[in-house]
Design a protein around this motif. Structure first.
Motif: not given
Length: 307
Positions: A87-89, A95-98, A178-186
């Motif tokens: 998750k991006l803060r 553009g990549i968390s961490g 991958n390292v991109l943000p994920q949204v399981q449920i909008s």
């Protein structure tokens, strides 16, 4: 039946299936007694009170509260540790968390980090040695390797919630791709699921019945019978009392009310209202034509009416 009464040996009460997110609320001047459900899911604080007076007993209110809690848990899983990790803060600039660019005493670096249960992983890639783009790419690649090795689990902090979630949403526990943000449920889907569950449990509540008798000026009495719904099914009628004696007025009001309840619900409900409420309200000493009455009651379920 308090929450402490349902705790089991070796488990914290809040982790137990019988008590997780459930609290017994005692009556006060603002509300009656009942069972409260309170939990957080996907940024929403979900609170609902199941009153004893609505469901007929503390036991039935508890059963409904527990079913509601389980419906929420089944529909809305907590986030996974992977979701939280990618998750991006708000202050993220890469553009990549961490992954971030850091100035150190040895020079500028692109730094990869990952917080795990064993502590924080950290590795630097020097811009002076690899170049700007290569150092950043190497930090992202290192972050990806760590994420692929991360055992994915839901962040459920109660045994009961974890048991339901791991069964219902097992597909969310796959390793990172991958390292991109994920949204399981909008966010929209979360709100829709909560609204659907609330509507379903609104429908489970026993039906209501409102009966109002009110005087509108001399010799005119208004009677309203409603199912208390939204929108309400309502029937209105008038009685001209000019030529009626007090006894005849009461008899006319009684007949109109009971026949109308029978039309709105059925004869069993009409009989129940007469025996439990109506006859007492329409006695000679209780009924005042000038004041009338306005009552709202919960109609027992069919099985209770037949007892």
């Amino acid at each position: 039946m308090g929450s402490n009464d349902k705790s089991r040996a070796g488990q914290r009460p809040e982790d137990d299936a019988d008590t997780y997110a459930l609290t017994r609320e005692e009556p006060n001047k603002n509300r009656g007694a009942g069972w409260s459900v309170a939990l957080r899911r996907r940024g929403h604080k979900i609170v609902r009170l199941f009153k004893d007076s609505i469901y007929g007993s503390a036991e039935t209110a508890y059963t409904q509260a527990r079913a509601y809690r389980d419906a929420i848990i089944t529909a809305l899983p907590p986030p996974t540790n992977l979701e939280q990790a990618v998750k991006l803060r708000r202050n993220n600039q890469s553009g990549i968390s961490g992954v971030r660019r850091v100035e150190t005493d040895q020079g500028d670096v692109w730094q990869a980090t990952l917080l795990t249960k064993d502590g924080q992983k950290k590795e630097n890639f020097a811009v002076g040695r690899y170049g700007e783009e290569a150092a950043k790419s190497m930090a992202i690649a290192q972050r990806a390797r760590w994420l692929r090795g991360l055992p994915v689990k839901h962040l459920a902090y109660a045994h009961h919630a974890e048991a339901i979630t791991s069964t219902t949403f097992a597909e969310q526990l796959t390793p990172a791709i991958n390292v991109l943000p994920q949204v399981q449920i909008s966010a929209e889907e979360v709100a829709a699921r909560i609204a659907e569950i609330n509507a379903r449990f609104d429908a489970y509540r026993p039906p209501r019945l409102r009966v109002r008798v009110k005087s509108y000026g001399k010799d005119r009495l208004s009677i309203a019978v409603s199912d208390g719904g939204q929108p309400a099914q309502r029937k209105l009628m008038q009685i001209n009392t000019a030529s009626l004696s007090p006894e005849e007025i009461r008899a006319s009001v009684r007949a109109r009310i009971y026949s109308t309840i029978g039309a709105v619900y059925d004869a069993d409900v009409a009989q129940w209202f007469a025996e439990v409420h109506g006859d007492a309200l329409l006695t000679e000493g209780a009924f005042d034509v000038s004041e009338g009455f306005n009552v709202l009651v919960w109609v027992p379920v069919k099985a209770e009416l037949s007892l």
